[in-house]
Scaffold this active site. Structure first.
Site, mmCIF file in Angstrom:
data_model
loop_
_atom_site.group_PDB
_atom_site.id
_atom_site.type_symbol
_atom_site.label_atom_id
_atom_site.label_comp_id
_atom_site.label_asym_id
_atom_site.label_seq_id
_atom_site.Cartn_x
_atom_site.Cartn_y
_atom_site.Cartn_z
ATOM 1 N N THR A 59 0.842 -1.202 0.000
ATOM 2 C CA THR A 59 0.000 0.000 0.000
ATOM 3 C C THR A 59 0.874 1.248 0.000
ATOM 4 O O THR A 59 1.746 1.380 0.862
ATOM 5 C CB THR A 59 -0.951 -0.050 1.216
ATOM 6 O OG1 THR A 59 -1.910 -1.075 0.967
ATOM 7 C CG2 THR A 59 -1.687 1.261 1.436
ATOM 8 N N HIS A 209 -7.602 -10.454 -2.006
ATOM 9 C CA HIS A 209 -7.039 -10.122 -0.683
ATOM 10 C C HIS A 209 -7.920 -10.792 0.391
ATOM 11 O O HIS A 209 -8.967 -10.283 0.747
ATOM 12 C CB HIS A 209 -7.003 -8.610 -0.500
ATOM 13 C CG HIS A 209 -6.139 -8.154 0.642
ATOM 14 N ND1 HIS A 209 -5.775 -8.991 1.691
ATOM 15 C CD2 HIS A 209 -5.544 -6.956 0.892
ATOM 16 C CE1 HIS A 209 -5.005 -8.305 2.542
ATOM 17 N NE2 HIS A 209 -4.850 -7.079 2.079
ATOM 18 N N ASN A 212 -5.115 -10.169 6.458
ATOM 19 C CA ASN A 212 -4.902 -8.939 7.236
ATOM 20 C C ASN A 212 -6.142 -8.261 7.805
ATOM 21 O O ASN A 212 -6.187 -7.030 7.943
ATOM 22 C CB ASN A 212 -4.086 -7.936 6.394
ATOM 23 C CG ASN A 212 -2.666 -8.442 6.181
ATOM 24 O OD1 ASN A 212 -2.213 -9.339 6.907
ATOM 25 N ND2 ASN A 212 -1.973 -7.888 5.205
ATOM 26 N N TYR A 214 -9.172 -7.791 6.668
ATOM 27 C CA TYR A 214 -10.126 -7.088 5.814
ATOM 28 C C TYR A 214 -11.364 -7.979 5.606
ATOM 29 O O TYR A 214 -11.498 -9.025 6.233
ATOM 30 C CB TYR A 214 -9.443 -6.632 4.521
ATOM 31 C CG TYR A 214 -8.328 -5.635 4.828
ATOM 32 C CD1 TYR A 214 -8.642 -4.382 5.355
ATOM 33 C CD2 TYR A 214 -6.987 -5.967 4.670
ATOM 34 C CE1 TYR A 214 -7.641 -3.473 5.694
ATOM 35 C CE2 TYR A 214 -5.978 -5.063 5.002
ATOM 36 C CZ TYR A 214 -6.317 -3.817 5.523
ATOM 37 O OH TYR A 214 -5.331 -2.924 5.868
ATOM 38 N N ASN A 269 -5.096 -5.633 12.163
ATOM 39 C CA ASN A 269 -6.441 -5.070 12.123
ATOM 40 C C ASN A 269 -7.417 -5.765 13.070
ATOM 41 O O ASN A 269 -8.597 -5.907 12.762
ATOM 42 C CB ASN A 269 -6.967 -5.046 10.681
ATOM 43 C CG ASN A 269 -6.251 -4.007 9.849
ATOM 44 O OD1 ASN A 269 -6.044 -2.882 10.302
ATOM 45 N ND2 ASN A 269 -5.823 -4.367 8.650
#
Ligand code: 8OZ
Length: 396
Positions: A59, A209, A212, A214, A269
């Protein structure tokens, strides 16, 4: 992840993950070219990669704010790194709702497809291969980034104890709302359209993805998913969205051009699961049945310790007949050892690729690596993005 709030004023340069930066690796210079499996070609579905070095998705928050289109600098940045066997793009939102941080690029509009086309052209001109990472952040977002200022969406209405970056400041992620069962087909459809856009933009394939903390990881893990419908409860139900998305994307892009990134034990996260081994053994069995081209596994805590929690990664390797991309804290020695042992097919390097556009050549030569500058990871322009020198440029 459980992010430590810093005492100084936050900037876009201070994303939680940057606090995990490892000291840059300095390898002893050697005039010899090192011949290990890392530099052998690899057949990934229909494409042949020049070597086993992958650039991990990173990112960088430099999309053009109007339209969140990759900038011309992005074409330069990825083009500079085209000697990697496989480039995986920064995470790119599949829909406006899928965005969670300032200035991340999307892959849902015509303008974004045109911007990415410049990137894929540049990489292909230089002989490289590139997949795009398809991203929906779920609850890791803020109302200020969401369409009409709405709440971010999640499996359950539980706020993640972490921060995101919005309008130049760190803010707590917003309280999410639980997705209605009737909204789930629309989410899957957004992934499908994003996959079609990715192929139209000239990508060699797509990486879902699933890592992490999400959206897909939130559904899969019982710390974030308290649903009582077909998408919550037991492992099969919690894995359902990740697998339905995988099937839909594979139908659109081709299973042999579809990979997925997972992070079984990461605390990133604020996500957690009570039995990650059983969960990911099941998920990988199902991904194998879908014949995805690769699984990309973050081993341990994202950007942190590899031995963060016990987990048998060889169990995933055994269950999956496609390629295994290993990631997290690899250096030349560990990469070589793991490839020679047959425990992985490709190794993804992250931060080392930020500061070393010619990472493959440097690893091959045993040359020193440029140190990375954490303060330019997230946001900004060319500085810390396209101005890291190659070995040849450093020698000028
Ligand atoms: C760092 C900062 C913001 C997002 C991930 C997409 O960890 C990310 C990310 C990393 O997968």
């Amino acid at each position: 992840m459980a992010c430590t709030v810093r005492s100084h004023a936050p900037t876009v340069r201070d994303f939680p993950f940057s606090s995990h930066s490892l000291p840059p690796t300095r390898l002893k210079a050697s005039p010899m070219s090192r011949a290990t499996k890392l530099f052998e070609p690899f057949k990934l579905g229909p494409i042949t990669l020049a070597n086993r070095v992958a650039m991990a998705p990173l990112t960088r928050n430099r999309a053009v704010p109007a339209g969140l289109v990759p900038s011309p600098l992005a074409a330069e940045y990825y083009g500079q790194r085209a000697s990697a066997g496989l480039l995986i793009s920064e995470a790119s939102q599949i829909s406006p709702q899928g965005q969670g941080y300032q200035d991340t690029p999307g892959i849902h509009s015509k303008e974004q497809v045109a911007g990415w086309r410049e990137v894929t052209n540049r990489v292909h001109e230089r002989g490289g291969r590139i997949f795009i990472q398809l991203w929906h952040v779920g609850r890791i977002s803020h109302t200020a980034l969401q369409p009409n200022g709405a709440a971010p969406v999640a499996p359950s209405a539980i706020r993640a104890r972490t921060k995101t970056f919005v309008k130049g400041a760190f803010v707590d992620t917003s309280e999410p709302r639980a997705l209605e069962l009737s909204e789930i087909p629309g989410i899957i459809d957004s992934y499908k359209r994003a996959a079609a856009n990715a192929i139209a933009a000239g990508f060699d394939g797509v990486e879902i993805h699933g890592a992490n903390g999400y959206l897909l990881d939130q559904f899969a893990k019982d710390g974030a998913n308290k649903r009582t419908d077909a998408y919550g409860g037991g492992i099969e139900n919690r894995a359902r969205l990740m697998l339905e998305v995988s099937r839909a994307v594979a139908t659109e892009a081709g299973a042999d051009r579809t990979g997925i990134r997972i992070s079984p034990v990461t605390p990133a996260n604020d996500v957690s699961d009570s039995n990650p081994q059983a969960l990911f053994d099941y998920i990988v069995d199902q991904l194998n049945a879908l014949k995805l081209v690769y699984i990309h596994v973050i081993e341990g805590s994202t950007g942190g310790p590899r031995d963060y929690a016990p987990f048998d990664y060889s169990s995933l390797r055994k269950r999956f007949s496609g390629a295994y991309i290993a990631n997290n804290g690899y250096d030349f020695e560990l990469a070589t050892k793991v490839l020679e042992a047959g425990a992985a097919d490709l190794i993804a390097f992250g931060k080392a690729f930020i500061s070393n556009p010619d990472l493959v050549e440097r690893l091959r030569a045993g040359a020193p690596l440029n140190p990375w500058d954490k303060t330019t990871f997230y946001g900004g322009g060319a500085k810390g993005y396209t101005d890291y020198p190659t070995l040849a440029q450093a020698a000028e």
